[in-house]
Enzyme design. Structure first.
Site, PDB file in Angstrom:
ATOM      1  CG  HIS A  89      -1.973  -0.992   1.245  1.00 25.78           C
ATOM      2  ND1 HIS A  89      -3.118  -0.825   1.981  1.00 25.78           N
ATOM      3  CD2 HIS A  89      -2.107  -2.179   0.612  1.00 25.78           C
ATOM      4  CE1 HIS A  89      -3.908  -1.867   1.806  1.00 25.78           C
ATOM      5  NE2 HIS A  89      -3.312  -2.705   0.984  1.00 25.78           N
TER       6      HIS A  89
ATOM      7  CD  GLU B 135      -2.175   4.259   3.122  1.00 25.90           C
ATOM      8  OE1 GLU B 135      -3.360   4.499   3.407  1.00 25.90           O
ATOM      9  OE2 GLU B 135      -1.836   3.429   2.247  1.00 25.90           O
TER      10      GLU B 135
ATOM     11  CB  CYS C 147      -6.832  -0.296   4.966  1.00 29.01           C
ATOM     12  SG  CYS C 147      -5.098  -0.821   5.003  1.00 29.01           S
TER      13      CYS C 147
ATOM     14  CB  CYS D  47      -2.328   1.801   6.024  1.00 22.36           C
ATOM     15  SG  CYS D  47      -1.900   0.926   4.504  1.00 22.36           S
TER      16      CYS D  47
END
Length: 155
Positions: A55, A57, A85, A88
């Protein structure tokens, strides 16, 4: 942080999201800011890397940790184009990031952002501010998914 700076850093996150878009990824971007400067950038790379944790992040946090030679980032803030999410947000908590700013709200599912940020799960809480350049961030995502729906499906 004043509104002008928030927009400046969110624009940097949007540029990272556009990089993801150019690579055929879901267009999510993130930047880590320390002492008023962007110190790392990340964009979604799950499809290209075929790694569930790739991801934006996570990528930005890993780069910031390497740059600062520490897994702790207590003086840092992160800007991300989509509400984080739980994975993260957990990484942000573990890194002891001071504050997360996000653009678009997660509309498909409940991200639990506020609950997790304040749950003191790792002896740390993180400030959260959503809706920074929300329309611009949401437009990138909705445009991507609209285009995907128009593509012919493989048989």
């Amino acid at each position: 942080m004043d509104e002008k700076l928030k927009k400046k850093f969110m624009k940097a996150a949007i540029l990272s999201a556009k990089r993801a878009l150019s690579e055929g990824e879901v267009p999510i971007g993130a930047v880590v800011v320390c002492d008023g400067k962007v110190i790392s950038r990340g964009h979604n790379r799950r499809t290209g890397r075929q790694i569930a944790t790739a991801h934006a992040e996570i990528e930005a946090i890993e780069k910031a940790c390497k740059k600062l030679h520490s897994w702790r980032l207590p003086e840092c803030e992160i800007f991300v184009t989509l509400e984080p999410c739980p994975m993260c947000l957990g990484a942000m908590l573990n890194a002891r990031i001071k504050k997360v700013y996000f653009g678009a709200y997660e509309a498909k599912g409940r991200s639990l952002t506020a609950e997790l940020a304040n749950a003191n799960l790792v002896n740390h809480v993180i400030e959260v501010e959503g809706g920074i350049m929300e329309e611009e961030c949401a437009a990138i995502l909705s445009g991507f998914f609209s285009e995907m729906r128009l593509r012919p499906r493989p048989d």
